[in-house]
Design an enzyme around this catalytic site. Structure first.
Site, PDB file in Angstrom:
ATOM      1  N   SER A  44      31.350  33.204   6.284  1.00  0.00           N
ATOM      2  CA  SER A  44      30.816  34.058   6.773  1.00  0.00           C
ATOM      3  C   SER A  44      30.071  34.308   8.284  1.00  0.00           C
ATOM      4  CB  SER A  44      30.391  34.900   5.842  1.00  0.00           C
ATOM      5  OG  SER A  44      29.347  33.938   6.001  1.00  0.00           O
TER       6      SER A  44
ATOM      7  N   GLY B 222      27.942  31.396   9.298  1.00  0.00           N
ATOM      8  CA  GLY B 222      28.652  30.666  10.681  1.00  0.00           C
ATOM      9  C   GLY B 222      27.927  30.706  11.724  1.00  0.00           C
TER      10      GLY B 222
ATOM     11  N   GLU C 169      35.530  29.711  12.366  1.00  0.00           N
ATOM     12  CA  GLU C 169      36.480  31.329  11.926  1.00  0.00           C
ATOM     13  C   GLU C 169      35.770  31.797  10.706  1.00  0.00           C
ATOM     14  OE1 GLU C 169      38.733  33.176  11.221  1.00  0.00           O
ATOM     15  OE2 GLU C 169      40.045  32.291   9.139  1.00  0.00           O
TER      16      GLU C 169
END
Length: 519
Positions: free
Chosen positions: A247, A251, A268
């Site tokens: 998420s 992140g 990512e």
């Protein structure tokens, strides 16, 4: 009916349904000392197996062994490392059906998608093997007599990989295959709710390393909870680069912790992806692409379609066909060959799905199809009654509604009407995330405007194909709050190496750059 079941899939990787499976491999032995976690089948709610997580002490042992193993691994010629990675790919070919079945059982995606995820790991192994013989450098002219300028790439060190539940196997491969040929060692922490797939993947990799006489510390695993193992990885200066998939909220925390110690990251994160359908589009092609992109993996791909932007001239043509296609989607046991939509991954996902539908309606959205959970009578078998099944949902809504600007990892598709190509681009670009987007148009002026500098802002920008799914040959990743990271092909390998710019004097004089005289 599929020939795979839980017992057969677990047995394929030496996993036990009755005894606790250690979730830590330190390069020498499988041994964990933390809490015991139950791995659940989201289709039935049943316990598949139990996994013992790692502690901070377990993590320390893994990290120390990975760092120690890197000293020898980096000295092995890159083509030899590439050969070992190629063998990992071959080993996965033999285990593709079994690993795909385990993904269906633990993650919930249909078997075809599970096998496809394994194929992604296989493909990147072969790409990385080729890369091992072609990692480039540069030699450029020097302004100084009898001098050469060179650029050399060297291993970064030790890589940390934190995977997400939706692609616990492929994300590992995207990072590991390329990083290993670059000369790095790795420490993996998989998603807690995909622990069996994570352990199974580690077993395949470790077996190949052992068969080649390579120190097992080259690839270690410490499966555990985020606040324990994940936090340690973020703060550990021995982890030269952390690759995190998950998420945006988590992140950003991980990214801050790593950057505070001057470490590097590959992030990512969230997607909130869009497809724009224009009047010249092949409507049948667009329809099929949108259904797969929105409902595939029960809306739990990083690249899943969240926002469908349809030009007003074709809106009334596409809308009823899309609703009808959703009504016919067969959901059920992901191992059954006729199932197209499996369960959502966990109970929290069900709660988020129900809250998302309610929030969309409170903001003026109209549910066109779906919107709830199927009755037990609608499911194909009684054993699925306690599964995490929801109805893939379409909500007709204003594209500027607050909820449309968010990414919620559930199968809710926002259907929005746009008046022009320019408005479609603006709405596509108005969200903070920037992973993937696609245009359906046969007007080449629109296609190239979409791909151009004033077009879609995302990292993956497609035309006349789905926004969901990607091939390994290109770099994969997104812009904005998606994190700016890139994995897989193209020049993604550069993130896993450090660059040295070198000046070599092969003469007997000492000319200085810029013509400086210091005599």
């Amino acid at each position: 009916m599929s020939t795979w079941n839980a017992a057969k899939a677990l047995e394929a990787f030496g996993l036990s349904a009755s005894e606790v499976n250690p979730g830590v491999f330190d390069g020498k032995e499988w041994k964990a000392s933390g809490d015991v976690h139950e791995a659940l089948n989201p289709s039935t709610g049943e316990v598949l197996a139990k996994v013992q997580f790692g502690t901070k002490d377990d993590y320390e042992r893994c990290a120390a062994n990975a760092v120690a193993a890197q000293k020898e691994w980096q000295l092995m010629p890159a083509p030899q490392r590439g050969e070992i990675v190629r063998q990992i790919g071959n080993a996965l070919i033999e285990k593709r059906d079994a690993m795909g079945a385990l993904l269906s059982l633990e993650m919930g995606k249909i078997h075809a998608e599970g096998k496809g995820e394994v194929q992604e790991f296989i493909d990147i192994c072969f790409i990385a093997c080729g890369l091992s013989r072609s990692i480039p450098g540069q030699v450029v002219p020097s302004e100084r007599t009898e001098h050469a300028l060179m650029e050399i790439w060297k291993p970064l060190g030790t890589l940390g990989i934190i995977t997400a539940f939706n692609f616990p196997h492929a994300v590992w491969g995207w990072n590991a295959a390329v990083s290993l040929v670059c000369g790095n060692t790795q420490l993996v922490k998989g998603a807690e709710s995909a622990s069996l797939v994570t352990i199974a993947t580690q077993k395949v990799v470790s077996d190949v390393l052992k068969a080649n006489g390579v120190d097992g510390g080259v690839a270690v695993l410490c499966q555990g909870e985020g606040p324990v193992v994940g936090d340690a990885m973020c703060r550990d200066p021995r982890i030269d680069l952390l690759s995190f998939t998950g998420s945006t909220k988590t992140g950003k925390i991980a990214q801050r912790l790593v950057h505070e110690r001057s470490g590097q990251t590959v992030m990512e994160l969230g997607g909130n992806n869009a497809i724009l359908v224009m009047p010249s589009a092949d409507i049948e092609l667009a329809l099929r692409s949108c259904v797969f992109a929105a409902a595939g993996t029960c809306g739990q791909r990083c690249t899943s379609l969240r926002r469908l932007l349809v030009h007003e001239d074709v809106y009334d043509e596409l809308k009823p066909r899309l609703v009808e296609a959703y009504k016919k989607l067969p959901y059920g046991n992901p191992l059954h060959p006729k199932t197209l939509v499996g369960p959502i991954h966990n109970k929290a996902g069900i709660e988020l799905f129900e809250r998302t539908v309610q929030d969309a309606q409170s903001q003026g959205g109209k549910v066109l199809v779906g919107g709830g959970r199927p009755d037990a009578s609608e499911l194909p078998s009684e054993d699925l009654a306690n599964g995490n099944f929801v109805q893939p949902t379409i909500v007709e809504i204003d594209p500027h509604a607050d909820i449309v600007q968010e990414e919620r990892f559930v199968p809710v598709l926002y259907l929005c009407k746009v008046k022009s190509f320019e408005e479609g681009i603006a709405i596509n670009n108005q969200v903070e995330q920037g992973l993937s987007a696609a245009l359906f148009s046969t007007d080449m002026r629109e296609v190239f405007a979409w791909l151009g500098p004033a077009g879609a802002k995302q990292g993956v920008v497609n035309a006349n194909t789905s926004c969901s799914g990607a091939e390994c040959g290109l770099a994969f990743g997104g812009n904005g709050s998606t994190g700016w990271g890139r994995e897989c092909g193209s020049d993604s390998w550069k993130q896993y190496m450090r660059r040295s710019s070198c000046a070599i004097n092969f003469g007997k004089t000492l000319p200085l750059a810029q013509g400086i005289d210091f005599s």
